[in-house]
Design a protein around this motif. Structure first.
Motif, PDB file in Angstrom:
ATOM      1  N   THR A 163      -0.006   3.579   6.644  1.00 44.59           N
ATOM      2  CA  THR A 163      -0.502   3.314   8.006  1.00 44.59           C
ATOM      3  C   THR A 163       0.632   2.949   8.968  1.00 44.59           C
ATOM      4  O   THR A 163       0.446   2.971  10.176  1.00 44.59           O
ATOM      5  CB  THR A 163      -1.572   2.198   8.013  1.00 44.59           C
ATOM      6  N   GLU A 223      -3.626  -5.607  -6.230  1.00 41.87           N
ATOM      7  CA  GLU A 223      -3.840  -5.754  -4.785  1.00 41.87           C
ATOM      8  C   GLU A 223      -2.527  -5.774  -3.996  1.00 41.87           C
ATOM      9  O   GLU A 223      -2.450  -5.216  -2.900  1.00 41.87           O
ATOM     10  CB  GLU A 223      -4.662  -7.008  -4.463  1.00 41.87           C
ATOM     11  N   SER A 261      -5.715   1.778  -2.847  1.00 42.59           N
ATOM     12  CA  SER A 261      -6.188   0.998  -4.001  1.00 42.59           C
ATOM     13  C   SER A 261      -6.394   1.889  -5.223  1.00 42.59           C
ATOM     14  O   SER A 261      -6.122   1.475  -6.344  1.00 42.59           O
ATOM     15  CB  SER A 261      -7.444   0.190  -3.652  1.00 42.59           C
ATOM     16  N   LEU A 315      -6.927  -7.157   6.211  1.00 46.10           N
ATOM     17  CA  LEU A 315      -6.240  -5.860   6.215  1.00 46.10           C
ATOM     18  C   LEU A 315      -6.161  -5.337   7.647  1.00 46.10           C
ATOM     19  O   LEU A 315      -7.186  -5.202   8.313  1.00 46.10           O
ATOM     20  CB  LEU A 315      -7.014  -4.857   5.343  1.00 46.10           C
ATOM     21  N   ALA A 333     -11.798  -3.894   0.520  1.00 47.86           N
ATOM     22  CA  ALA A 333     -10.716  -4.098   1.493  1.00 47.86           C
ATOM     23  C   ALA A 333     -10.611  -5.572   1.833  1.00 47.86           C
ATOM     24  O   ALA A 333     -11.612  -6.203   2.170  1.00 47.86           O
ATOM     25  CB  ALA A 333     -10.987  -3.275   2.746  1.00 47.86           C
ATOM     26  N   ARG A 338      -9.150   3.046   8.373  1.00 48.54           N
ATOM     27  CA  ARG A 338      -8.852   1.870   7.557  1.00 48.54           C
ATOM     28  C   ARG A 338      -9.463   2.026   6.161  1.00 48.54           C
ATOM     29  O   ARG A 338      -8.803   1.796   5.149  1.00 48.54           O
ATOM     30  CB  ARG A 338      -9.403   0.629   8.275  1.00 48.54           C
ATOM     31  N   ASP A 339     -10.733   2.466   6.123  1.00 48.04           N
ATOM     32  CA  ASP A 339     -11.395   2.684   4.826  1.00 48.04           C
ATOM     33  C   ASP A 339     -10.658   3.743   4.016  1.00 48.04           C
ATOM     34  O   ASP A 339     -10.456   3.599   2.810  1.00 48.04           O
ATOM     35  CB  ASP A 339     -12.830   3.191   5.012  1.00 48.04           C
ATOM     36  N   TRP A 363      -7.249   2.614   2.695  1.00 50.55           N
ATOM     37  CA  TRP A 363      -7.429   1.598   1.642  1.00 50.55           C
ATOM     38  C   TRP A 363      -7.967   2.247   0.362  1.00 50.55           C
ATOM     39  O   TRP A 363      -7.553   1.905  -0.753  1.00 50.55           O
ATOM     40  CB  TRP A 363      -8.354   0.465   2.101  1.00 50.55           C
ATOM     41  N   ARG A 364      -8.893   3.204   0.526  1.00 48.33           N
ATOM     42  CA  ARG A 364      -9.398   3.950  -0.634  1.00 48.33           C
ATOM     43  C   ARG A 364      -8.225   4.573  -1.400  1.00 48.33           C
ATOM     44  O   ARG A 364      -8.089   4.413  -2.623  1.00 48.33           O
ATOM     45  CB  ARG A 364     -10.368   5.055  -0.168  1.00 48.33           C
ATOM     46  N   TYR A 418      -0.704   0.762   1.401  1.00 55.15           N
ATOM     47  CA  TYR A 418      -1.449   0.827   2.671  1.00 55.15           C
ATOM     48  C   TYR A 418      -0.493   0.717   3.866  1.00 55.15           C
ATOM     49  O   TYR A 418      -0.564   1.510   4.806  1.00 55.15           O
ATOM     50  CB  TYR A 418      -2.494  -0.293   2.698  1.00 55.15           C
ATOM     51  N   ALA A 431      -1.396  -2.211  -3.732  1.00 56.88           N
ATOM     52  CA  ALA A 431      -2.296  -1.484  -2.826  1.00 56.88           C
ATOM     53  C   ALA A 431      -1.955  -1.800  -1.367  1.00 56.88           C
ATOM     54  O   ALA A 431      -1.932  -0.919  -0.511  1.00 56.88           O
ATOM     55  CB  ALA A 431      -3.749  -1.843  -3.126  1.00 56.88           C
ATOM     56  N   ARG A 432      -1.640  -3.047  -1.106  1.00 57.56           N
ATOM     57  CA  ARG A 432      -1.249  -3.438   0.258  1.00 57.56           C
ATOM     58  C   ARG A 432       0.066  -2.773   0.671  1.00 57.56           C
ATOM     59  O   ARG A 432       0.215  -2.343   1.804  1.00 57.56           O
ATOM     60  CB  ARG A 432      -1.108  -4.955   0.374  1.00 57.56           C
TER      61      ARG A 432
END
Ligand code: UDP
Length: 591
Positions: A77, A66, A49, A10, A6, A41-42, A45-46, A73, A69-70
């Protein structure tokens, strides 16, 4: 390499209290002794990603791992889009099974029946729900060649599936969900329609009767119709279509079960008929699938696209909805779901093959009733129907455009050349279906919005989430409106919590009473009209319960069933308040 660390910057996740409870109880990864291994958050992100990692194998992709993934995310979220629960639970883990929906075939032999039981158990263990048609099983008391004995029929085998399910928790978190379907022309149909008469029977199943076009016409013309033994193709008697239809209606009035699906209509929309017929849907009915097919779903939270300040415009949705942002989220959502197909590991090789051949995804919506509240449009109004059509047409068109774009980058779904799209010259798509409207039972709790396209069950209510846990909540849009109108008071909120609705509260402004309607305030036909409005623009089906008050009549249900047929729905589920002992959602009364 699939799970990036992460990034330090983030952002954290803002969780509503209900989401915090549900995530901790069922979603976060746990260690051997049950200790929590991750936080929100974990977890996000898991998922982000792991799903973005699939992108890197496509040469034509312009996304960096990345960066994508962002994006994913932020999408999740920011509560604008969420994939179905198994994806949240299992992406980037050893289990890696990411789909909510499966259909398995049940063949007419002991070997095939118990293969299906075993395969269902494997799927439940991985977090998926299963649908089956029992229509190919020979009727009870037919002869069994190998032993000279008699067959026990679909209903008794259904009981075995139900018992097996009882013992397996989905992904170690929830009990398996099933759909059981029987064709209306199966000789055991009367037993099937009555199967749930005894309270608690087949409690791990939703049951639906597959109605054919021929049957519906026989009802219309008051004719009889043949029952056909599936193993021999022989006629085993005839029934009066209207009598069977009446029984269906009466059972639905008594207990809500069984539901109905229009199987010929479902097959008319089968994009790959060369692979066989669709005989069943997933447990909640929104996803028709071929045998051994699976599908992953994802839902866009419409209420997140509201722009305040245009509530009093003549067409509040024109400027009150951020269509541009919605378009972007739909495109990213389709990319996300297509990546999920690659990331998912299925418990059976045959499922992997089928899924990779057709690459079905089901993008849908939630937060619809909330958006209508925000826009000050009553759910039971022509404006709401009109906006519903416009909204879903937008989701479908942009979803298809995104699937076309993916086909350019990654190639069309492998079965495309033999599909009905190719036949109709509808340009290559990456996915055989793109849209489905799921119930979003848990996703809507996470996102803090109304579920699917359902109206609010109550403006304030207690939710039984699991193991008897009870969460109380007041709809935030109602609360905000009450404050803005100057009529917010603790006493009002308390009254609303016990009644659920503001219907008949004459001291509240008329306009507010008109807009803030609940499932129980709405005439049942509006439920159905809304379902039909969204179905028109949905590739797969729409999960919707037509809620009826306790005093609804059998006639009301007959009308709803007939309207569902005439309005082009793929099925219908009704629920009359108070007709079952256990309800998932409860208003405050009688608690
Ligand atoms: N489902 C399941 N078990 C459950 C709830 C859902 O197997 O307890 C499956 C089922 O196929 C259902 C689909 O997930 O039709 C979507 O349900 P929902 O949208 O409510 O799931 P969520 O992603 O919100 O958990």
């Amino acid at each position: 390499e699939r799970l990036l660390p992460a990034p330090a910057d983030l952002p954290d996740v803002a969780l509503n209290p209900n989401a915090a409870v549900v995530l901790a109880k069922r979603y976060y990864r746990k260690g051997a002794s049950g200790e929590q291994l991750e936080d929100a958050r974990d977890m996000f992100w898991r998922v982000a990603s792991a799903i973005a990692a699939e992108e890197t194998k496509y040469e034509a992709s312009t996304w960096k791992h990345e960066d994508l993934a962002r994006e994913f995310y932020d999408l999740m979220t920011g509560w604008r889009f969420l994939p179905n629960s198994p994806t949240l639970m299992n992406a980037g883990t050893d289990l890696g099974q990411l789909s909510a929906c499966f259909v398995l075939p049940v063949g007419d032999s002991i070997e095939e029946i118990f293969d299906a039981v075993k395969h269902a158990a494997m799927i439940h263990k991985s977090g998926g729900g299963t649908g089956f048609s029992f229509s190919r099983l020979r009727p009870k008391e037919s002869r069994v060649g190998s032993t000279g004995g008699v067959a026990s029929g679909p209903i008794s085998f259904l009981r075995i599936f139900n018992t097996a399910t009882e013992q397996i928790k989905q992904g170690g978190t929830r009990r398996g969900a099933n759909m059981g379907i029987l064709r209306i022309d199966h000789p055991d149909i009367m037993d099937f329609i009555r199967a749930k008469e005894r309270d608690g029977e087949f409690n791990n199943f939703n049951l639906s009767v597959a109605l054919t076009e021929a049957f519906m016409q026989a009802v219309e013309n008051d004719e009889d119709y043949p029952l056909i033994a599936p193993h021999s193709g022989l006629e085993k008697g005839r029934l009066k279509a209207r009598e069977v239809f009446e029984l269906l209606v009466r059972k639905a009035w008594e207990s809500g079960d069984p539901g109905i699906v229009f199987i010929d209509r479902i097959n008319r929309d089968n994009p790959t008929p060369d692979q066989g017929e669709i005989e069943s849907t997933n447990p909640c009915g929104e996803q028709p699938l071929l045998p051994y097919e699976a599908c992953n779903l994802g839902s866009v939270n419409l209420s997140a696209f509201f722009i305040p300040g245009h509530e009093n415009d003549p067409n509040p949705a024109d400027k009150g909805v951020d269509w541009k942002a919605l378009k972007r989220v739909i495109h990213l959502g389709v990319r996300f779901l297509d990546n999920v197909i690659d990331a998912s590991r299925f418990p059976l090789e045959r499922i992997t093959e089928r899924v990779h051949q057709n690459r079905k995804i089901g993008l849908g919506v939630m937060g619809w009733a909330d958006l209508l509240f925000q826009l000050r449009i009553a759910y039971d109004s022509p404006e709401a129907l009109h906006l519903g059509e416009r909204m879903m047409a937008f989701v479908r068109d942009e979803g298809r455009a995104a699937s076309k774009q993916l086909a350019k980058e990654r190639g069309p779904f492998p079965a495309y050349p033999a599909s009905t799209f190719a036949e109709r010259d509808l340009g290559p798509y990456r996915n055989a279906t793109v849209t489905t409207i799921a119930p979003t039972g848990t996703l809507s709790i996470l996102a803090g919005c109304s579920s699917g396209i359902e109206p609010l069950f109550a403006l304030s209510f207690a939710r039984h989430v699991m193991d008897g846990e009870r969460l109380v909540e007041v709809n935030p849009h109602f609360e905000a409106a009450a404050r803005a109108e100057g009529c917010h008071s603790p006493r009002l909120m308390e009254t609303v919590a016990s009644k659920g609705s503001i219907h008949g509260m004459d001291h509240l402004p008329e306009a507010m009473r008109r807009v803030f309607v609940t499932a129980m305030d709405i005439e049942p036909v509006w439920h159905l009209k809304m379902q039909a409005a969204f179905q028109q623009y949905t590739d797969n089906a729409v999960s919707k319960t037509v809620n009826l008050p306790n005093n609804a009549t059998i006639e009301d249900i007959r009308n709803i069933y007939w309207m569902a047929y005439e309005e082009g729905c793929k099925g219908v589920t009704v629920y009359r308040d108070g007709c079952k002992s256990v309800q998932v959602l409860c208003t405050g009364d009688g608690e």
